[in-house]
Design an enzyme around this catalytic site. Structure first.
Site, PDB file in Angstrom:
ATOM      1  CG  ASN B  23     127.168   3.258   0.703  1.00  0.00           C
ATOM      2  OD1 ASN B  23     126.644   4.114  -0.004  1.00  0.00           O
ATOM      3  ND2 ASN B  23     127.884   2.264   0.203  1.00  0.00           N
ATOM      4  CB  SER B  46     133.533   2.808  -1.748  1.00  0.00           C
ATOM      5  OG  SER B  46     133.204   3.267  -3.034  1.00  0.00           O
ATOM      6  CD  GLU B  47     127.859   1.746  -3.740  1.00  0.00           C
ATOM      7  OE1 GLU B  47     128.368   2.331  -2.759  1.00  0.00           O
ATOM      8  OE2 GLU B  47     127.032   2.292  -4.514  1.00  0.00           O
ATOM      9  CG  ASN B  48     133.947   0.797  -5.736  1.00  0.00           C
ATOM     10  OD1 ASN B  48     133.527   1.417  -4.768  1.00  0.00           O
ATOM     11  ND2 ASN B  48     135.066   1.111  -6.339  1.00  0.00           N
ATOM     12  CB  SER B  88     131.070  -4.822  -1.207  1.00  0.00           C
ATOM     13  OG  SER B  88     130.597  -3.506  -1.036  1.00  0.00           O
TER      14      SER B  88
END
Lengths: 239, 211
Positions: B23, B46-48, B88
């Protein structure tokens, strides 16, 4: 039971009251329930607590509910890109509970799963843990301290999905799934806006992202003019 | 000569191993993607809600439903996967992400990091930073060695509110690299930008480190 309503106002009929808590899906402006937000604005309901990762931008998304001062408190992880938010926050008109993004997502998931509290390593030793219970566990990385966080039980969840069948089985699209899925599960009632309703039986049961058990009411919000916060592109190399 | 922003990304990229799930934060950390060593396959998270971030889309192919955590339009790869925010952060908190690179305002000699708020200024929020530093296996900070007015940023103790306690494994600045093998050891000065001397580092650092 028919879950499909003709428009956002009728779908929210009887569900809104002052001082209630709403969980909203979306990440930035991606996958926000914009028709339902518009209807909440129109209803004039106030004193809202809204759990949402972000607070929209000026005049977009939850920014609209901030402009009309219908929100008393936000539970969010990141609220940049919003001048009106900043003004209200600095003036003390708006209460904000900053919650780490993963903790917020898990609080919604936990609430929806009937779990009132859980321990997480996130935020231990920071301001986020102040006033919260901590406990030492023998976890995957040895003995460490964890912070007690509470599940979110919202009065109402408003979310956006891509497709639904008539029974409320939902399919999301790309990164617009984000907080929509956990938010949908943590409301006493969940109202969903979708781009398209497809006949029951046309979605592959193996490809449903959220089963209709979580969905009470739906509307078709199309056509959408989806906003992009930052357009970034590359140029095609010419042969 | 201090390293440029792009050169600062290189030492962080050297830590990547084949098969890593990574990340990258916003800013200089994003540049690490341009320095992935040849023959190594790295999957960006991607943390979304995405694994397998592709490059920016071609003009005209932007999709409002496909963005990274910085809310920029991106594209997908053949191996990409989408998921919700709870999933996530389950993979982040659960230790399934191998490495993260992020910026910081301060790092302390014991590995504390502060990068989310300055008291008295408008607070934007921590986003996913607290979850990332609490859950990812290896934490690399990339930051300027000193602030604009020359104040050291690698210091004995953070003065700003913390993002995480004793979590940083490696620090890359425009002058040098500090690293430590575990969270009980002190940081060691392991690399310097060309022309930068150990004396200059010592002068601009108030944290205790092994040279």
């Amino acid at each position: 039971m028919k879950k499909l309503f003709p428009d956002a106002t009728s779908a929210l009929d009887g569900l809104l009251h002052d001082g209630m808590m709403i969980a909203a899906g979306g990440f930035g402006l991606c996958g926000i329930p914009e028709r339902l937000i518009d209807a909440v604005v129109e209803s004039g309901v106030s004193g809202l607590t809204v759990a949402s990762n972000n607070a929209g931008i000026d005049n977009e998304g939850l920014g609209k509910l901030l402009r009309t001062k219908q929100i008393a408190k936000m539970i969010s992880s990141y609220v940049g890109e919003n001048k009106e938010f900043e003004r209200q926050f600095l003036a003390g008109e708006l209460e904000v509970e900053f919650c780490p993004q993963g903790t917020l997502a898990e609080r919604m998931r936990a609430g929806g799963a009937g779990i009132p509290g859980f321990y997480t390593r996130t935020g231990f030793g920071t301001e986020v843990a102040e006033g919260k219970e901590t406990k030492r566990f023998d976890g995957p990385n040895g003995e460490l301290d964890y912070v007690l966080e509470h599940g979110i039980f919202a009065d109402l969840a408003i979310v956006k999905a891509w497709k639904a069948d008539e029974t409320g089985n939902l399919v999301f699209r790309k990164t617009a799934r984000n907080f929509n899925l956990p938010a949908a599960t943590c409301g006493k009632v969940c109202v969903v806006e979708v781009e398209e309703i497809v006949p029951t039986g046309s979605l592959d049961p193996d490809h449903i992202h959220l089963p209709g058990v979580y969905v009470q009411r739906m509307i078709v919000g199309a056509p959408y003019d989806k906003k992009i916060e930052f357009v970034t592109t590359r140029t095609r190399e010419t042969a | 000569m201090p390293w440029t922003r792009d050169e600062m990304a290189a030492p962080a990229a050297k830590e990547l191993e084949d098969g890593f799930y990574v990340n990258l934060g916003i800013g200089i950390p994003t540049l690490v993607a341009n320095h992935v060593p040849a023959g190594i396959e790295v999957t960006l998270q991607s943390e979304n809600g995405m694994l397998g971030i592709g490059p920016f889309p071609y003009e005209g192919e932007e999709d409002a439903d496909l963005i990274n955590a910085g809310k920029q339009t991106i594209s997908e790869l053949d191996r990409s996967a989408y998921f919700d925010s709870a999933q996530s952060f389950a993979m982040i908190r659960g230790g399934h992400i191998d490495l993260t690179v992020l910026g910081a305002m301060e790092v302390a000699q014991n590995g504390d990091i502060a990068n989310w708020m300055i008291p008295g200024k408008m607070i934007k929020g921590m986003g996913g930073a607290m979850d990332l530093v609490a859950g990812v296996k290896k934490i690399i900070v990339v930051m300027e060695h000193t602030s604009k007015n020359g104040t050291p940023k690698f210091i004995p103790e953070c003065s700003l509110p913390l993002t995480g306690k004793n979590v940083v494994d490696m620090i890359v600045t425009d002058l040098c690299v500090f690293q430590r093998p575990d969270h009980d050891s002190p940081f060691r000065l392991v690399e310097m930008a060309p022309g930068v001397t150990a004396e200059e580092i010592a002068e601009k650092t108030t944290a205790r480190y092994v040279s």
